[in-house]
Design an enzyme around this catalytic site. Structure first.
Site, short mmCIF file in Angstrom:
data_model
loop_
_atom_site.label_atom_id
_atom_site.label_comp_id
_atom_site.label_asym_id
_atom_site.label_seq_id
_atom_site.Cartn_x
_atom_site.Cartn_y
_atom_site.Cartn_z
N PHE A 48 0.32 -3.42 3.29
CA PHE A 48 -1.01 -2.80 3.25
C PHE A 48 -1.13 -2.02 1.95
O PHE A 48 -0.27 -1.18 1.64
CB PHE A 48 -1.21 -1.86 4.44
CG PHE A 48 -2.59 -1.27 4.49
CD1 PHE A 48 -3.64 -1.97 5.08
CD2 PHE A 48 -2.85 -0.02 3.94
CE1 PHE A 48 -4.93 -1.42 5.11
CE2 PHE A 48 -4.13 0.52 3.97
CZ PHE A 48 -5.16 -0.18 4.56
N ASP B 208 4.23 0.38 -4.22
CA ASP B 208 3.18 1.13 -3.54
C ASP B 208 3.86 2.23 -2.74
O ASP B 208 4.39 1.99 -1.66
CB ASP B 208 2.37 0.19 -2.64
CG ASP B 208 1.30 0.91 -1.84
OD1 ASP B 208 1.34 2.16 -1.74
OD2 ASP B 208 0.41 0.22 -1.29
N LYS C 269 -2.11 9.94 -0.72
CA LYS C 269 -1.83 10.59 0.57
C LYS C 269 -1.25 11.99 0.40
O LYS C 269 -1.98 12.94 0.12
CB LYS C 269 -0.94 9.69 1.43
CG LYS C 269 -1.70 8.53 2.11
CD LYS C 269 -0.83 7.81 3.12
CE LYS C 269 -1.55 6.65 3.80
NZ LYS C 269 -2.58 7.08 4.74
#
Length: 402
Positions: A137, A222, A251
């Site tokens: 993702f 990532d 995040k």
């Protein structure tokens, strides 16, 4: 004053989310209270965002101080908080250059565009293939969601960006079958979050690095979910013996304030010349001031060591629950990104456990239909871990007992 309740969401919001009925209104540390005053322990952390819990004094102070100085400038100008944050990231990582964005998806978009531009400049238009991994993702822009290895998220929106292929995670032979001198980049999460909390094997990641070197492809990590202390390292690559060419982070970087960044080397960064990419809000002074406070607070030996100690507390508690109720096949993950994988008897019921936990005053997550995910504050008190696990045990008991 307009009455605010869950019904108002259905009235005014696009229906792409299905939030819980309760509405949180206050948070402090690892505790949250809803409109009715009910208290919850937060094992969700805004999906690995609230790395220091809610309203941490260092972040509140940074926001208030910067909020009285300067809120926004376009990138026609630069600003002190952005430069200080970039310097801190460069000093703490392999990187030599930083690009700021608003989110993980935007940071990943920048990384992918940069990889394509580097390949075009150095090798020509034919070197454009991007390889990522199934169940990965990487965000919700059309480019990043296509690179992500979950077609359910990218199907239904028309023709997809081309020259993107997916290998099996932790299967080096699968990657070998796809990679070639046409490959411009391989994008991978050191630990798949949305894909089920699946850590990468160290040997696999080292072989991925070697294959990228062999084919002159860039390796993109990532670290949107794994970064800023989540695994017990400042960035997960530090525990793998593998250094990427490009790293993305978001995040936890802002501790709850929207910010993302792409990190890379000078040699790679030089291909994004003036005008090739940009962001209106990227490098916003408010965001960067808060992010610097978050990064400096997390990047302390005692905090990072504490993450690993708290991981063991979670694992021990979840194992004790499982000994009683026999619901998990395994507990996997790293640091405070953990997944309790449901066994065959409870397959597909992860959301049931999440809902039951909320009823008991615990905020948890899922990672697919079979994994209950925990991503709490990195500084959550041990007492809150124990109390949260006690609430989770009551939720498990309810489901098991029907």
């Amino acid at each position: 004053m307009q009455q605010v309740n869950r019904a108002l969401f259905d009235e005014v919001m696009v229906p792409n989310y299905a939030p819980a009925q309760m509405i949180p209104v206050k948070g402090a540390g690892s505790r949250v209270w809803d409109q009715q005053g009910k208290e919850y322990i937060d094992f969700a952390g805004g999906i690995a965002v609230n790395c220091l819990g809610h309203c941490h004094p260092a972040l509140v102070s940074a926001l208030k101080e910067q909020g009285e100085k300067l809120w926004h400038l376009s990138n026609v100008l630069t600003n002190e908080p952005a430069l200080l944050l970039a310097k801190a990231l460069v000093d703490a990582t392999f990187a030599e250059k930083v690009y700021f964005a608003n989110s993980g998806a935007e940071a990943n978009e920048a990384a992918l565009k940069l990889a394509r531009r580097v390949a075009k400049d150095n090798h020509g238009d034919e070197k454009n293939q991007i390889i990522a991994f199934k169940q990965g993702f990487h965000g919700r822009t059309f480019f990043t969601v296509t690179v992500g290895g979950q077609p359910a998220y990218s199907d239904g929106f028309g023709p997809k960006p081309e020259a993107i292929e997916h290998a099996e995670f932790n299967n080096i032979d699968s990657l070998k079958a796809l990679i070639s001198d046409r490959t411009c980049a391989v994008m991978v999460e050191p630990l798949q979050g949305e894909g089920g909390v699946v850590p990468a094997d160290v040997e696999f990641m080292q072989q991925v690095r070697a294959l990228c070197d062999q084919h002159k492809a860039l390796l993109i990590f990532d670290e949107v979910q794994t970064g800023v202390g989540r695994t017990g390292e400042l960035y997960a690559y530090m525990g793998l013996g593998v250094t990427p060419d490009i790293l993305t982070t978001a995040k936890a970087l802002g501790g709850g304030f929207p910010v993302g960044a792409m990190l890379t080397t000078t040699a790679i960064a030089k291909h994004l010349v003036v005008g090739t990419h940009g962001s209106t809000y990227g490098g916003n002074p408010l965001a960067c001031a808060v992010a610097l406070a978050a990064l400096n607070t997390v990047n302390q030996p005692e905090v990072l060591a504490g993450v690993k100690a708290k991981e063991q507390l979670f694992r021990d508690g979840l194992s004790q629950i499982n000994e009683k109720y026999q619901v998990f096949a395994t507990i996997r993950g790293q640091g405070l990104l953990l997944g309790a994988v449901l066994n065959a008897d409870y397959a597909g019921k992860a959301r049931d456990f999440m809902v039951a936990a909320a009823e008991e005053g615990l905020m948890a997550l899922v990672a697919g239909a079979n994994v209950v995910r925990f991503t709490p504050s990195l500084v959550i008190p041990d007492a809150d871990i124990r109390e949260g696990l006690a609430r989770f045990e009551r939720a498990v008991a309810k489901i098991v007992q029907g």
